[in-house]
Motif scaffolding. Structure first.
Motif, PDB file in Angstrom:
ATOM      1  N   ALA A 199      42.890  51.918  39.120  1.00 31.11           N
ATOM      2  CA  ALA A 199      41.767  52.317  38.269  1.00 31.11           C
ATOM      3  C   ALA A 199      40.462  51.880  38.910  1.00 31.11           C
ATOM      4  O   ALA A 199      40.328  50.734  39.345  1.00 31.11           O
ATOM      5  CB  ALA A 199      41.907  51.694  36.878  1.00 31.11           C
ATOM      6  N   GLY A 200      39.518  52.824  38.972  1.00 27.40           N
ATOM      7  CA  GLY A 200      38.223  52.521  39.582  1.00 27.40           C
ATOM      8  C   GLY A 200      37.089  53.034  38.733  1.00 27.40           C
ATOM      9  O   GLY A 200      37.299  53.522  37.626  1.00 27.40           O
ATOM     10  N   VAL A 201      35.882  52.902  39.272  1.00 26.13           N
ATOM     11  CA  VAL A 201      34.718  53.410  38.550  1.00 26.13           C
ATOM     12  C   VAL A 201      33.827  54.194  39.510  1.00 26.13           C
ATOM     13  O   VAL A 201      33.837  53.976  40.713  1.00 26.13           O
ATOM     14  CB  VAL A 201      33.875  52.272  37.923  1.00 26.13           C
ATOM     15  CG1 VAL A 201      34.651  51.584  36.815  1.00 26.13           C
ATOM     16  CG2 VAL A 201      33.400  51.285  38.971  1.00 26.13           C
ATOM     17  N   ALA A 209      31.600  46.535  47.470  1.00 21.90           N
ATOM     18  CA  ALA A 209      33.035  46.825  47.525  1.00 21.90           C
ATOM     19  C   ALA A 209      33.678  46.070  48.679  1.00 21.90           C
ATOM     20  O   ALA A 209      34.763  45.481  48.533  1.00 21.90           O
ATOM     21  CB  ALA A 209      33.254  48.333  47.681  1.00 21.90           C
ATOM     22  N   ALA A 210      32.977  46.050  49.828  1.00 19.31           N
ATOM     23  CA  ALA A 210      33.546  45.421  51.022  1.00 19.31           C
ATOM     24  C   ALA A 210      33.746  43.917  50.820  1.00 19.31           C
ATOM     25  O   ALA A 210      34.737  43.353  51.293  1.00 19.31           O
ATOM     26  CB  ALA A 210      32.638  45.684  52.225  1.00 19.31           C
ATOM     27  N   ALA A 260      24.896  49.554  38.383  1.00 13.09           N
ATOM     28  CA  ALA A 260      26.240  49.375  38.931  1.00 13.09           C
ATOM     29  C   ALA A 260      26.176  49.167  40.442  1.00 13.09           C
ATOM     30  O   ALA A 260      26.937  48.372  41.008  1.00 13.09           O
ATOM     31  CB  ALA A 260      27.111  50.581  38.585  1.00 13.09           C
ATOM     32  N   ALA A 261      25.250  49.869  41.105  1.00 15.90           N
ATOM     33  CA  ALA A 261      25.117  49.709  42.549  1.00 15.90           C
ATOM     34  C   ALA A 261      24.532  48.343  42.887  1.00 15.90           C
ATOM     35  O   ALA A 261      24.990  47.659  43.811  1.00 15.90           O
ATOM     36  CB  ALA A 261      24.232  50.821  43.121  1.00 15.90           C
ATOM     37  N   LEU A 262      23.525  47.928  42.101  1.00 18.53           N
ATOM     38  CA  LEU A 262      22.855  46.649  42.387  1.00 18.53           C
ATOM     39  C   LEU A 262      23.794  45.463  42.184  1.00 18.53           C
ATOM     40  O   LEU A 262      23.705  44.463  42.878  1.00 18.53           O
ATOM     41  CB  LEU A 262      21.610  46.506  41.490  1.00 18.53           C
ATOM     42  CG  LEU A 262      20.464  47.458  41.830  1.00 18.53           C
ATOM     43  CD1 LEU A 262      19.408  47.474  40.722  1.00 18.53           C
ATOM     44  CD2 LEU A 262      19.817  47.040  43.153  1.00 18.53           C
ATOM     45  N   ARG A 263      24.695  45.580  41.209  1.00 18.94           N
ATOM     46  CA  ARG A 263      25.650  44.492  40.947  1.00 18.94           C
ATOM     47  C   ARG A 263      27.064  44.900  41.368  1.00 18.94           C
ATOM     48  O   ARG A 263      28.053  44.545  40.722  1.00 18.94           O
ATOM     49  CB  ARG A 263      25.631  44.129  39.464  1.00 18.94           C
ATOM     50  CG  ARG A 263      24.260  43.720  38.933  1.00 18.94           C
ATOM     51  CD  ARG A 263      23.728  42.463  39.591  1.00 18.94           C
ATOM     52  NE  ARG A 263      24.575  41.305  39.341  1.00 18.94           N
ATOM     53  CZ  ARG A 263      24.203  40.039  39.492  1.00 18.94           C
ATOM     54  NH1 ARG A 263      22.988  39.772  39.921  1.00 18.94           N
ATOM     55  NH2 ARG A 263      25.031  39.059  39.236  1.00 18.94           N
ATOM     56  N   ALA A 264      27.137  45.635  42.469  1.00 21.51           N
ATOM     57  CA  ALA A 264      28.428  46.179  42.906  1.00 21.51           C
ATOM     58  C   ALA A 264      29.460  45.081  43.132  1.00 21.51           C
ATOM     59  O   ALA A 264      30.648  45.273  42.865  1.00 21.51           O
ATOM     60  CB  ALA A 264      28.230  47.005  44.178  1.00 21.51           C
ATOM     61  N   GLY A 265      29.023  43.934  43.607  1.00 22.50           N
ATOM     62  CA  GLY A 265      29.966  42.842  43.857  1.00 22.50           C
ATOM     63  C   GLY A 265      30.666  42.411  42.570  1.00 22.50           C
ATOM     64  O   GLY A 265      31.878  42.180  42.552  1.00 22.50           O
ATOM     65  N   ASP A 266      29.900  42.334  41.468  1.00 18.59           N
ATOM     66  CA  ASP A 266      30.483  41.963  40.176  1.00 18.59           C
ATOM     67  C   ASP A 266      31.503  42.997  39.716  1.00 18.59           C
ATOM     68  O   ASP A 266      32.598  42.668  39.267  1.00 18.59           O
ATOM     69  CB  ASP A 266      29.390  41.879  39.095  1.00 18.59           C
ATOM     70  CG  ASP A 266      28.489  40.659  39.282  1.00 18.59           C
ATOM     71  OD1 ASP A 266      28.873  39.783  40.077  1.00 18.59           O
ATOM     72  OD2 ASP A 266      27.439  40.620  38.631  1.00 18.59           O
ATOM     73  N   ALA A 316      33.086  45.178  41.549  1.00 21.64           N
ATOM     74  CA  ALA A 316      34.228  45.275  42.471  1.00 21.64           C
ATOM     75  C   ALA A 316      35.317  44.272  42.114  1.00 21.64           C
ATOM     76  O   ALA A 316      36.502  44.498  42.364  1.00 21.64           O
ATOM     77  CB  ALA A 316      33.753  45.080  43.911  1.00 21.64           C
ATOM     78  N   ALA A 317      34.887  43.151  41.502  1.00 22.58           N
ATOM     79  CA  ALA A 317      35.873  42.141  41.130  1.00 22.58           C
ATOM     80  C   ALA A 317      36.828  42.658  40.060  1.00 22.58           C
ATOM     81  O   ALA A 317      37.925  42.123  39.889  1.00 22.58           O
ATOM     82  CB  ALA A 317      35.143  40.890  40.632  1.00 22.58           C
ATOM     83  N   GLU A 318      36.411  43.657  39.322  1.00 17.09           N
ATOM     84  CA  GLU A 318      37.204  44.149  38.193  1.00 17.09           C
ATOM     85  C   GLU A 318      38.063  45.362  38.522  1.00 17.09           C
ATOM     86  O   GLU A 318      38.986  45.680  37.782  1.00 17.09           O
ATOM     87  CB  GLU A 318      36.274  44.544  37.028  1.00 17.09           C
ATOM     88  CG  GLU A 318      35.321  43.459  36.572  1.00 17.09           C
ATOM     89  CD  GLU A 318      36.039  42.324  35.846  1.00 17.09           C
ATOM     90  OE1 GLU A 318      37.231  42.501  35.484  1.00 17.09           O
ATOM     91  OE2 GLU A 318      35.410  41.268  35.639  1.00 17.09           O
ATOM     92  N   VAL A 319      37.707  46.107  39.583  1.00 16.28           N
ATOM     93  CA  VAL A 319      38.303  47.437  39.779  1.00 16.28           C
ATOM     94  C   VAL A 319      39.066  47.532  41.085  1.00 16.28           C
ATOM     95  O   VAL A 319      38.948  46.671  41.956  1.00 16.28           O
ATOM     96  CB  VAL A 319      37.205  48.531  39.753  1.00 16.28           C
ATOM     97  CG1 VAL A 319      36.389  48.460  38.472  1.00 16.28           C
ATOM     98  CG2 VAL A 319      36.305  48.439  40.971  1.00 16.28           C
ATOM     99  N   ASP A 320      39.839  48.628  41.222  1.00 14.65           N
ATOM    100  CA  ASP A 320      40.596  48.844  42.455  1.00 14.65           C
ATOM    101  C   ASP A 320      39.785  49.599  43.506  1.00 14.65           C
ATOM    102  O   ASP A 320      40.087  49.534  44.691  1.00 14.65           O
ATOM    103  CB  ASP A 320      41.876  49.637  42.150  1.00 14.65           C
ATOM    104  CG  ASP A 320      42.819  48.838  41.263  1.00 14.65           C
ATOM    105  OD1 ASP A 320      43.059  47.657  41.574  1.00 14.65           O
ATOM    106  OD2 ASP A 320      43.296  49.386  40.248  1.00 14.65           O
TER     107      ASP A 320
END
Lengths: 560, 85
Positions: free
Chosen positions: A409-411, A475-476, A418-424, A426-430
């Motif tokens: 499951a992703g977003v 994401a990386a 969402a882009a600015l806090r992508a690291g946060d 990414a911790a939740e999604v695949d």
């Protein structure tokens, strides 16, 4: 500028004298009388009707398929016994054969047009038969095509009917250009089957002066009038090179040095699967599920949804299929889920995942249907949510997916937060998938539904590129893949830039796949990285384009 | 006078391919044959223009009539075409 622009629907370059198809046969004078020999005039009318009928039938046999059906019915019209009686009566009353035929068809025409709908469309078939007979009787050229000339001609028209095109071959026609029609129009299908270049949706095509030399690029959709010899050679050479490269670039997407970038298709339902496969898609990167929900008063059942999902999943055994759950609201309102109140700005309203939060039962049914379809298919099913703004929303959605039994499951990243806090997130999604169209709308505060803001939606806008990079980096950090599924992914130059930024897969309209595959295969990962750095350093879209292209030298030779 | 009443099942009604096939079959016979919408004026079944102008749609009932030798066979053939889904 001596050029027209449309949509290229059948690749290749055609060059030749322009011929504008006209269906206009002058109406015979209401006072036109024959010389007095009614019997001879009746005979003339009967022979003209029969000759047109035989001609239509013969065209039908040559065309086959659906065109033959239409032409067979048209031949029956010319041979109609009721019409023959009416025409003979009018001639006996003194009318010329041409006028009698015109009036004879007129009575039926009124009844058929009066019925409207599908039958109303058949009036065009009737008019075509009538005009052919009248032209023959008046000694005028038949409405339709000229005879084959010394050189193949470029056929320009408002639109083309099966009767117009049934007898054509590539020895006669160099290219088609029509004002109407789309990628699935009759003209497009026929042109691709014949291997003749074609451009549709090209305003001004039917106003080109007869005899103008016309150069048609069925890939880019560009139509040049009276081009110089040099222009013809350049375009022809580029097209030949492009065709050779596009044809040679097959297989999985990768840079010239072997860095794999899966190339996926955006689809809107099972009907798009064939095009995706034809374009060589390695899977589906965006399956829009709205078609199941729009234009209905009750939500689709779980069974109906399972069948629709399997219709796409089964076409890609063992491959990735990313399904975006319902993205309604804004420009896609749902009859059975109206927004809770008037929304002065629906793009910022209850849409996408926000709608699911208000109506969790709709989401649960869709996720259950997806899980069932996933179990019945060997495709690698992934699901993702649209319009996710925060880490909490992402976590809520992923939990619901896992509870339904979905493994990946992703977003979508389409809101700047969402882009600015992508690291946060990414911790939740695949995984992430960046939707560049909406991300541009929200980043530049430019409503996609408002005309005149096109320049702000340019995917080369520096701020948009910055946010894409932020999402990729976020994401990386967590080792999550990050794809792009907006228009940007289908632009060959920008696709290279995105790969240079670290985007891991590209999903686009199926027709864009060959050019992107070729562009990637001609450049190394290092060239893509340099192009990305150059684009990010620029401060406006034209500069970003130019700077990136300086590192992607093979694109120019392909006219991409 | 032989007669058949048929409900048209084709999605496109008595238009397009069904209309052309219906008229072609009628035209091959030497006897006169008419078709009418229930309660309406009969028209020549050999005339594609007249048949199209009837505007017979899916679910409509049509009456076809013919007289003479072979009328029953002809009407059976036409009924089969008109009632085909």
């Amino acid at each position: 500028m001596n050029a027209l622009a449309g949509v290229g629907v059948s690749p290749g370059v055609g060059f030749g004298p322009g011929y504008v198809l006209s269906r206009e046969v002058p109406v015979p004078d209401p006072e036109a009388r024959h010389g007095g020999d009614a019997e001879a005039e009746r005979d003339r009318a009967a022979r003209a009707l029969e000759r047109v009928a035989a001609d239509l039938e013969e065209r039908g046999v040559r065309a086959g398929g659906q065109a033959q059906e239409i032409l067979r019915a048209q031949a029956l019209m010319a041979r109609d016994p009721g019409l023959a009686v009416g025409v003979a009566g009018l001639i006996d009353a003194g009318a010329s054969a041409a006028r009698a035929v015109y009036e004879g068809f007129g009575g039926y025409r009124e009844m058929i047009v009066g019925a409207g709908g599908y039958l109303g469309e058949r009036a065009a078939d009737l008019d075509d038969v009538r005009d052919r007979v009248v032209a023959l009787l008046e000694g005028l050229p038949a409405p339709g095509l000229p005879d084959a000339g010394a050189r193949p001609y470029v056929l320009l028209a408002r639109d083309l009917a099966p009767a117009d095109t049934a007898a054509l071959s590539r020895e006669v026609v160099a290219a088609f250009v029509t004002e109407q029609g789309g990628p699935t129009s009759h003209t497009a299908i026929l042109a691709r089957a014949m291997g003749v270049p074609a451009v549709v949706a090209c305003p001004g095509a039917a106003s080109v002066v007869a005899g103008t030399e016309v150069l048609v690029d069925g890939f880019s959709g560009l139509v040049r009038l009276d081009p110089s010899q040099e222009e013809v050679e350049t375009v022809t050479r580029a097209a030949a090179a492009r065709q050779a490269v596009l044809a040679a670039a097959t297989g999985p997407g990768a840079t010239s040095d072997g860095h794999a970038v899966p190339l996926l298709a955006n689809v809107g339902g099972p009907r798009d699967v064939e095009g995706a496969l034809r374009g060589g898609a390695e899977g589906v990167g965006l399956y829009r599920t709205e078609f199941l929900f729009l234009d209905r008063t009750v939500p689709p059942t779980e069974e109906e949804q399972v069948a629709a999902y399997l219709g796409v999943l089964d076409a890609f055994p063992g491959r990735r299929v990313v399904v975006r759950t319902l993205d309604a609201g804004a420009d896609k309102p749902l009859a059975f889920l109206p927004p809770p109140g008037r929304e002065p700005n629906p793009a910022l309203g209850q849409r996408g995942l926000r709608l699911f939060q208000r109506h969790p039962e709709i989401m649960e049914t869709q996720l259950r249907a997806l899980a069932r379809a996933g179990l019945q298919s060997s495709a690698k099913l992934q699901v993702m949510a649209p319009m996710v703004a925060t880490r909490q929303e992402a976590a809520w959605y992923v939990a619901a997916c896992k509870e339904a039994g979905l493994t990946s499951a992703g977003v979508m990243i389409e809101i700047p937060s969402a882009a600015l806090r992508a690291g946060d997130l990414a911790a939740e999604v695949d995984f992430f998938s960046i939707g560049t169209n909406d991300l541009a709308q929200y980043t530049l505060a430019a409503d996609r539904e408002v005309g005149g803001l096109g320049a702000l939606h340019d995917p080369w806008q520096p701020a948009l590129l910055d946010l894409v990079l932020a999402a990729v980096n976020g994401a990386a950090e967590r080792g999550r893949p990050c794809g792009v599924c907006g228009e940007a992914a289908g632009d060959p130059a920008l696709a290279c830039v995105l790969v240079g930024m670290g985007v891991t897969s590209l999903s686009m309209a199926p027709t864009a796949l060959p050019a992107v595959r070729a562009a990637l295969s001609l450049h190394s990962q290092e060239q893509c990285v340099l192009a990305a750095q150059a684009a990010l350093a620029a401060s406006c879209p034209p500069d970003a384009r130019a700077a990136a292209r300086a590192h992607l030298p093979e694109l120019a030779g392909l006219a991409l | 006078m032989a007669q058949r009443q048929i409900t048209v099942e084709s999605e496109v009604g008595l238009h397009a391919r069904p209309a052309a096939t219906f008229v072609q079959t009628a035209a091959k016979a030497s006897l006169d044959v008419t078709v009418a919408k229930q309660g309406g004026q009969p028209v020549n079944a050999k005339s594609i223009l007249a048949v199209l102008a009837l505007d017979v749609r899916q679910g409509d009932t049509v009456v076809i009539e013919a007289e003479g030798e072979g009328a029953d066979e002809l009407l059976d053939a036409l009924a089969l075409i008109a009632s085909a889904p």
